[in-house]
Scaffold this motif. Structure first.
Motif, PDB file in Angstrom:
ATOM      1  N   SER A 129      68.286  31.795  35.995  1.00 51.25           N
ATOM      2  CA  SER A 129      69.759  31.807  36.359  1.00 51.25           C
ATOM      3  C   SER A 129      70.589  30.884  35.307  1.00 51.25           C
ATOM      4  CB  SER A 129      69.974  31.234  37.641  1.00 51.25           C
ATOM      5  OG  SER A 129      69.159  29.775  37.624  1.00 51.25           O
ATOM      6  N   ALA A 130      69.949  30.182  34.427  1.00 50.80           N
ATOM      7  CA  ALA A 130      70.488  29.054  33.382  1.00 50.80           C
ATOM      8  C   ALA A 130      69.345  29.015  32.421  1.00 50.80           C
ATOM      9  CB  ALA A 130      70.881  28.048  34.074  1.00 50.80           C
TER      10      ALA A 130
ATOM     11  N   THR B 249      68.554  39.670  36.088  1.00 45.77           N
ATOM     12  CA  THR B 249      69.551  39.126  35.182  1.00 45.77           C
ATOM     13  C   THR B 249      69.376  37.537  35.029  1.00 45.77           C
ATOM     14  OG1 THR B 249      71.144  40.843  35.871  1.00 45.77           O
ATOM     15  CG2 THR B 249      72.105  38.952  34.723  1.00 45.77           C
TER      16      THR B 249
ATOM     17  N   ASP C 243      71.244  34.426  33.959  1.00 49.12           N
ATOM     18  CA  ASP C 243      72.760  34.052  33.904  1.00 49.12           C
ATOM     19  C   ASP C 243      72.888  32.766  33.194  1.00 49.12           C
ATOM     20  OD1 ASP C 243      73.502  35.872  35.534  1.00 49.12           O
ATOM     21  OD2 ASP C 243      72.873  34.932  37.344  1.00 49.12           O
ATOM     22  N   SER C 244      74.259  32.458  32.488  1.00 50.26           N
ATOM     23  CA  SER C 244      74.465  31.387  31.810  1.00 50.26           C
ATOM     24  C   SER C 244      73.648  30.778  30.637  1.00 50.26           C
ATOM     25  CB  SER C 244      74.628  30.009  32.674  1.00 50.26           C
ATOM     26  OG  SER C 244      75.528  30.343  33.719  1.00 50.26           O
TER      27      SER C 244
ATOM     28  N   GLY D 194      76.509  33.894  28.110  1.00 45.74           N
ATOM     29  CA  GLY D 194      76.647  34.715  29.303  1.00 45.74           C
ATOM     30  C   GLY D 194      75.353  35.009  30.099  1.00 45.74           C
ATOM     31  N   SER D 195      75.682  36.241  30.694  1.00 45.10           N
ATOM     32  CA  SER D 195      74.268  36.788  31.626  1.00 45.10           C
ATOM     33  C   SER D 195      73.637  37.815  30.765  1.00 45.10           C
ATOM     34  CB  SER D 195      74.858  37.529  32.560  1.00 45.10           C
ATOM     35  OG  SER D 195      75.422  36.534  33.688  1.00 45.10           O
TER      36      SER D 195
END
Length: 869
Positions: free
Chosen positions: A12-13, A805, A807-808, A851-852
């Motif tokens: 997610s990051a 996905t 993210d960040s 971004g993603s």
């Protein structure tokens, strides 16, 4: 091991940072220097766990490159048919050793018609050739080293006007790397005078002189122009260490000495051509002479003598003279030189000495009990058995250059068992190695401390002596002195005992007969042993005693002295006469202490009287078998994926482990195996063997050593998200066949592997952009070669190999040492993917926001650094 294959999960990051710190370097790195760069990624998975991924390391090796600077341009006036002498200095500006070829080419249309351009060596770079042997190449010079040459240029008698000579010094390593100077020669029909100064020493050899040597200075003038040099004057300001010899000046054109006291305008002599000479010495450090006229083609010289001052320090004495014709300054003479040799003399005595050999009573031994200044330091104060005798000596550097002095002692007739040591001028700091450097004439003090044996028999009369020698580090020159003790040996007034009945060690008895320790206590590595002691003051007055060991413990061992209440002390505190103090001596072996016996020589010593006593006990270190493995890990894998988990096994015992089972258990649907990371690179290689016992490890596992195990687990392709299994690696509790592991609580780890839908890897690549112009190359993870000033293009790539996905996504990196980030003037700017990504660039850091990133997608940044030059 491969960290990016350990941590495979939904992201997610993601953040990537360089693990190589940024450093600024002002100069080109030396040939062979390695530029290393590695990136680290962190991100959070869906469960909120922080995951770390480390990229591969890319390395670049700096190659040797050539560089040269030639200085400087010369402008000379020369008569037709004359010669010019043109000095130049070559500097190796490369980053490694190199030599340089030398060429000189006339550039004009032949106006000067130079018939010869010859290079001669000028290694001392004084502008005068060192030999008559021509050279065409310098010797090999280290990086930054310099070398001088002198070019002799000869012109034809028909030469006219002005012409230039192109001087080139070219690298032998890389011929295309060169530096040039341009010398300009102008034909003149006017007066031209060359002044050469020489200094010849007697009895010096090759310009090396000593104080008191005679140096003959000759100022040779040559009128090489077509016109006479009228009203020719020369001035020579002598170095302070060149002492003029009165009445020594002579002119080559006349007989007899020149008068030092006539003044600069009174004629001292006239030659056969009617040219008059005026000579003057100003009773200081300046000589002058003037000649009414020096005809074209004429030459002559003025010679006078100096002596090397007794105060001359070692080193080079340089001098040059100035000249003018009819009030117009002409080029000065060359710089002549002599070298004052090192003259070494040292002294050790009960007092300091002056350079002239006289005694300096202001610096004297504070412990000398005799009144004479006789190189003997006498101590007459009575001491106790086991006491210390302190005698201070003065060391003086009487050399003509700074020098360091060593000091040694040789026992002549102190009792057997006496030990000696030196402390510095503060009376405390041990003397280890040379003292100094001491300036010329400087003195320093040392104190000889003689420790008498504690079992020395009391006696009313003594005559102990020891010989001291101080040695010059620069030359080996020595001087000697004597330490003498004539006091009495008193019966010991302190007794150190074990506070254990039967093994006290009463009296002056360090050992229990021969070399047998009084008490032996067994322990494990790192586990302290306590010896309870009594310090008894048997003297007539109260006293306190310093506590120490009369030995050096093995590396890693420690000792503490404690009072009965646990207070750590280094002194007993005051013990009244006839009373005693309990002291606990706590000895702790090192954590890796090998099995065996170590004597512990415990000592007390009065800080007032120097009396002391010793007891020798012993620590026996047991054999300890103890291995440990760390740590439990929780990792994620995609269906059908592979994860490698790195675990460290450490031998916490003190015996090499050569046998013991290594087992993996617990997996059912998942499959796993344990590999030994033989090259310790953290990556599972094809050559890394599967292991199930320490006997698979060549040489076993030494005490304190660690090794890496890689636990590779593969999941079934049919596994569903959320499914997990636990694999366990266990080190058997029986080691080396029959020995039991001391602590089996750390003999196993459990790894949890969870099936997730995401995965992220990080890879770093590089190629060399030699011209720093954005030239496209092929990225590689392999080591590359680079020259100073060239550029390295980096690419950091994060790949989402999972099913969810990421993210960040943030990627960051730092320029490694010896480099800085560059855009090559706009031709090698950063590149970021995918579209819409942004980057922030400084000279030392790069950060990009992507971004993603969808499953199967990539986030990457390319940027360039330039190697310092």
């Amino acid at each position: 091991m491969s960290y990016h294959s350990i941590f495979m999960r939904t992201a997610s990051a993601l953040a990537v940072t360089s693990v190589v710190g940024v450093a600024a370097y002002a100069a080109a790195p030396e040939a062979g220097a390695v530029i290393g760069n590695q990136a680290v990624a962190t991100y959070q998975n869906a469960a909120g766990d922080t995951i770390t991924v480390t990229s591969n390391t890319v390395e670049t090796v700096v190659q040797q490159v050539a560089g040269v600077t030639l200085t400087a341009d010369n402008t000379e006036t020369i008569a037709p048919g004359g010669k010019a002498f043109l000095p130049h200095i070559i500097t190796n500006d490369g980053n490694g050793p190199d030599a340089f070829s030398l060429t000189a080419v006339e550039q004009g249309t032949g106006a000067l018609d130079t018939s010869a351009l010859v290079f001669y060596p000028d290694a001392d770079m004084d502008g005068v050739a060192d030999s008559a042997t021509p050279i065409t190449q310098t010797p090999t010079l280290g990086a930054g080293e310099q070398f001088g040459v002198v070019i002799e240029a000869t012109v034809a008698s028909t030469a006219t006007d002005t012409d230039t000579i192109l001087i080139t010094a070219a690298s032998v390593l890389t011929a295309a790397v060169a530096s040039t100077n341009t010398d300009t020669l102008t034909i003149s029909n006017d007066a031209i005078v060359e002044l050469v100064k020489s200094m010849v020493a007697d009895p010096g050899v090759n310009g090396i002189v000593d104080a008191g040597d005679t140096v003959t200075i000759t100022l040779t003038y040559s009128s090489t122009g077509l016109a006479a040099a009228n009203n020719y004057t020369v001035q020579d300001i002598l170095d302070a260490n060149l002492v003029y010899v009165p009445g020594s000046a002579q002119w080559s054109d006349s007989s007899g000495a020149l008068d030092d006291d006539n003044g600069s305008t009174v004629v001292d002599a006239t030659n056969g051509s009617g040219e008059s000479m005026s000579w003057d010495y100003d009773d200081g450090q300046t000589v002058n002479f003037s000649i009414s006229s020096v005809g074209s083609g004429r030459s002559g010289s003025v010679t006078f003598q100096t002596t090397i001052s007794d105060a001359a320090n070692a080193g080079i004495i340089t001098n040059k003279a100035t000249q003018n014709v009819d009030g117009t300054a002409f080029p000065p003479s060359n710089t002549a030189s002599v070298t004052v040799d090192n003259q070494y003399q040292v002294a050790i005595a009960d007092t300091a000495y002056n350079i002239d050999g006289s005694i300096n009573p202001a610096i004297a031994s504070a412990t000398d009990d005799d009144a004479a200044r006789d190189d003997v330091v006498t101590e007459s104060t009575d001491v106790y058995q086991g006491g210390v005798i302190k005698q201070e000596f003065v060391l003086t550097n009487l050399s003509n250059s700074p020098d360091s002095l060593t000091v040694d002692v040789s026992n002549v007739d102190f009792p057997d068992g006496t030990t000696f040591r030196f402390v510095g001028s503060d009376g405390v700091t041990p003397v280890v190695g040379p003292l100094g450097p001491l300036a010329i004439g400087e003195s320093t003090k040392v104190t000889l401390i003689a420790q008498l044996p504690s079992d020395l028999a009391p006696t009313a009369t003594t005559n102990y002596t020891a010989a001291l020698t101080t040695t010059s580090e620069g030359s080996g020159v020595t001087d000697t002195s004597t330490a003498e003790f004539d006091g009495a040996i008193l019966a010991a007034a302190v007794d150190l005992e074990n506070n254990v009945a039967g093994v006290e060690g009463d009296g002056a008895a360090p050992y229990n007969g021969g070399t047998v320790p009084w008490i032996t206590n067994a322990t494990d590595p790192g586990v302290p042993v306590t010896f309870e002691m009594l310090v008894e003051n048997n003297g007539p007055v109260s006293d306190s005693y310093n506590l120490s060991l009369d030995q050096a413990l093995p590396d890693g061992w420690s000792v503490e002295f404690q009072l009965a209440d646990g207070t750590i002390v280094s002194n007993t505190g005051t013990i009244p006469a006839g009373q005693s103090q309990t002291i606990n001596v706590i000895v702790t072996p090192s954590d890796l202490a090998p099995p065996g016996d170590t004597p512990v020589d415990i000592k007390v010593e009065s800080s007032v009287s120097g009396q002391g006593d010793r007891i020798v006990n012993q620590v026996t270190v047991n054999e300890v078998y103890d291995v440990a493995i760390i740590d439990d890990q929780s990792v994620q894998a995609s269906p059908g994926g592979i994860v490698d988990m790195l675990h460290t096994v450490t031998n916490n015992g003190n015996v090499t482990i050569t046998q013991g089972a290594i087992q993996d258990t617990g997996l059912t649907d998942f499959a796993g195996a344990v590999f030994y990371d033989a090259n310790n690179d953290g990556v599972l290689d094809a050559s890394d063997p599967v292991v199930d016992n320490f006997n698979d490890i060549a040489g076993g596992l030494a005490p304190g050593a660690s090794l890496s195990l890689i636990y590779r687990v593969q999941t079934p392709s049919t596994a569903t998200t959320g499914v997990s299994e636990i694999g366990t690696i266990t080190l058997d509790g029986t080691l080396n066949g029959t020995q039991t592991d001391r602590d089996t609580a750390d003999n196993a780890i459990s790894d949890t592997i969870v099936i997730v839908s995401g995965d992220m890897t990080l890879t770093k690549y590089q190629y060399i952009d030699a011209d720093c112009n954005g030239t496209v190359g092929t990225f590689s993870k392999l080591r590359q070669d680079v020259n100073p000033g060239q550029c390295i293009r980096y690419k950091i790539e994060a790949e989402n190999t999972g099913a969810a996905t990421a993210d960040s996504v943030i990627i960051s990196d730092a320029a490694p040492g010896y480099t800085s980030v560059t855009n090559c003037g706009g031709t090698c700017s950063e590149t970021v993917l995918p579209a819409g990504s942004t980057a922030t660039i400084t000279s030392s850091n790069v950060t990009s926001d992507h971004g993603s990133i969808l499953p199967g997608g990539f986030a990457s940044i390319e940027f360039t650094v330039q190697v310092d030059q």
